[in-house]
Design an enzyme around this catalytic site. Structure first.
Site, short mmCIF file in Angstrom:
data_model
loop_
_atom_site.label_atom_id
_atom_site.label_comp_id
_atom_site.label_asym_id
_atom_site.label_seq_id
_atom_site.Cartn_x
_atom_site.Cartn_y
_atom_site.Cartn_z
N TYR A 1 -64.95 80.91 37.13
CA TYR A 1 -64.24 80.00 36.23
C TYR A 1 -63.78 80.72 34.97
O TYR A 1 -62.79 80.34 34.36
CB TYR A 1 -65.15 78.84 35.81
CG TYR A 1 -65.17 77.66 36.74
CD1 TYR A 1 -65.53 77.81 38.07
CD2 TYR A 1 -64.84 76.39 36.28
CE1 TYR A 1 -65.57 76.72 38.91
CE2 TYR A 1 -64.88 75.29 37.12
CZ TYR A 1 -65.24 75.47 38.43
OH TYR A 1 -65.28 74.39 39.27
N LYS B 1 -74.73 83.48 47.77
CA LYS B 1 -74.06 84.02 48.96
C LYS B 1 -74.33 85.53 48.98
O LYS B 1 -73.42 86.35 48.90
CB LYS B 1 -72.54 83.70 48.86
CG LYS B 1 -71.73 84.05 50.09
CD LYS B 1 -71.95 83.13 51.27
CE LYS B 1 -71.19 83.62 52.49
NZ LYS B 1 -71.58 82.93 53.73
N ASP C 1 -73.47 78.28 52.19
CA ASP C 1 -72.91 77.57 53.35
C ASP C 1 -74.00 76.78 54.07
O ASP C 1 -73.80 75.62 54.46
CB ASP C 1 -72.16 78.53 54.30
CG ASP C 1 -72.91 79.81 54.60
OD1 ASP C 1 -73.96 80.06 53.97
OD2 ASP C 1 -72.45 80.58 55.47
N ASP D 1 -70.22 73.34 41.43
CA ASP D 1 -69.13 72.38 41.40
C ASP D 1 -68.98 71.72 42.77
O ASP D 1 -68.93 70.50 42.90
CB ASP D 1 -67.83 73.10 41.01
CG ASP D 1 -66.63 72.17 41.04
OD1 ASP D 1 -66.75 71.05 40.51
OD2 ASP D 1 -65.59 72.55 41.61
N ASP E 1 -70.41 67.69 44.19
CA ASP E 1 -69.56 66.64 44.76
C ASP E 1 -70.13 66.17 46.09
O ASP E 1 -70.18 64.97 46.38
CB ASP E 1 -68.13 67.15 44.98
CG ASP E 1 -67.22 66.87 43.79
OD1 ASP E 1 -67.72 66.88 42.66
OD2 ASP E 1 -66.00 66.64 44.00
#
Ligand code: IPM
Ligand code: MG
Length: 364
Positions: A142, A191, A223, A247, A251
């Site tokens: 970001y 990851k 994942d 982020d 959600d």
């Protein structure tokens, strides 16, 4: 007690949901003898329209001078064509960085009254959904370099991700501390099979683990985590992860609890001046229609009272009122059940009516 609150109504449904949260805060002030002074701050698309900048310095300064910031939502299709550095979202990112709020706390908790609104099978929901995502908020991709250039006759876009040990360590500590106050289970999500940032992340988390022997640390690839959140959410207590993974996962986590409209968040750094916002966006398609769910924002205001103003009793009163209103069957459209039998026991209301119901309940 007097507290100065910077208020960002923002774009889309932002103004209408923030209005409800302010009504609730006013009621709390009246009942508990506090004074909340609101200072309006322009940020996002409305600030671009008015000032040509999604977060003018004077607006950031107002936030920095406040005791905490309450925000609705920013962005919308109207500003889609605006170049990257001037987008409404950039105002939010500059605010988060300017306030130094590196730790974003996003609870994923199912309200028993809304269990049937979860898209997951009842057998999964019954095992319980109650975890927190601790998201690093002011680092990673970001805040890396963002660039689009022409190379070999075509456009090439680059976004860089980097994390330093100290950035990872300070959010890691929040993860461990949060877990220590709850079920003592911390899942570090990364990851590391692909990214250097993630390998460093994992290394720092394990180094920290020695200081928190009472907390059980586990590692999970992002994942796999996305899969586990829908397969067996009951396994999670606290998840700590970097900015972009947080982020996305937050959600997903909000959806399994029924509606993204219900989820508040707190963002804190080194001081008690925090940023409080619902995790949903500006929903421009329903803006101004008085049908948005204000509960995520109202619960964000409750978090502000609890974490920044040390007003636990007042925060409890808001959360209890929300629960009682749900018990009584009041629902905004997004949390209406789909099952016909359950619909009969519910009453659909708009945004401002939901705000009033919660106030009436607090006053009881
Ligand atoms: C969120 C939002 C923001 C983010 C956007 C609006 C920049 O999606 O708070 O989750 O990506 O952090
Ligand atoms: Mg998001």
């Amino acid at each position: 007690m007097q507290k100065n609150i910077a208020v960002i109504r923002g774009d889309g449904i932002g103004p209408e949901i923030v209005e409800q949260a302010l009504k609730v805060l006013d009621k709390i002030a009246e009942m508990y003898g506090h004074t909340f002074v609101y200072d309006d701050v322009d940020m996002g698309g409305c600030a671009i329209d008015k000032w040509g900048d999604p977060l003018p310095q004077v607006m950031l300064d107002k936030c920095l001078a406040s005791d905490s910031v309450l925000m609705g939502s920013v962005g919308g299709p109207k500003w889609d064509g605006v170049p990257g550095p001037m987008r409404p979202e950039k105002g939010l990112l500059r605010l988060r960085a300017g306030m130094g709020v590196y730790s974003n706390n996003r609870p994923a908790k199912i309200w028993p009254q809304l269990a049937s609104a979860s898209p997951l099978r009842p057998s999964i929901v019954e095992k319980g959904i109650d975890f927190i995502i601790v998201r690093e908020l002011i680092g990673g991709v970001y805040f890396g370099k963002h660039e689009t250039e022409e190379q070999d006759g075509q456009l090439l876009a680059t976004d860089t991700m980097s994390y330093s040990e100290s950035e990872i360590e300070r959010i890691g500590r929040i993860g461990f501390e949060t877990a220590r106050k709850r079920g003592k289970k911390l899942c570090s999500v990364e990851k590391s099979n692909v990214l250097d940032c993630s390998r460093l992340w994992k290394k720092v988390m394990h180094r920290l683990a020695a200081e928190y022997p009472d907390v059980e640390l586990s590692d999970m690839l992002v994942d796999n985590c996305a899969m586990q959140i829908v397969k067996n959410p009951a396994q999670f207590d606290v998840i700590v992860t970097e900015n972009m993974f947080g982020d996305i996962l937050s959600d997903e986590a909000s959806m399994i609890t029924g509606s993204i409209g219900m989820i508040p968040s707190s963002s804190l750094g080194a001081t008690t001046c925090g940023l409080y916002e619902p995790i949903h966006g500006s929903a421009p398609d329903i803006a101004g229609m008085d049908i948005a769910n204000p509960i995520g924002t109202i619960l964000s205001a409750a978090m502000m009272l609890r974490y920044s103003f040390d007003m636990a009793e007042e925060a409890d009163a808001i959360e209890r009122a929300v629960s009682a209103v749900l018990d009584a069957g009041w629902r905004t459209g997004d949390i209406m059940p789909s099952d016909a039998e359950e619909v009969a026991a519910c009453r659909k209301v708009g945004c401002s009516r939901m705000g009033e119901l919660i106030i009436e309940q607090i006053a009881k």
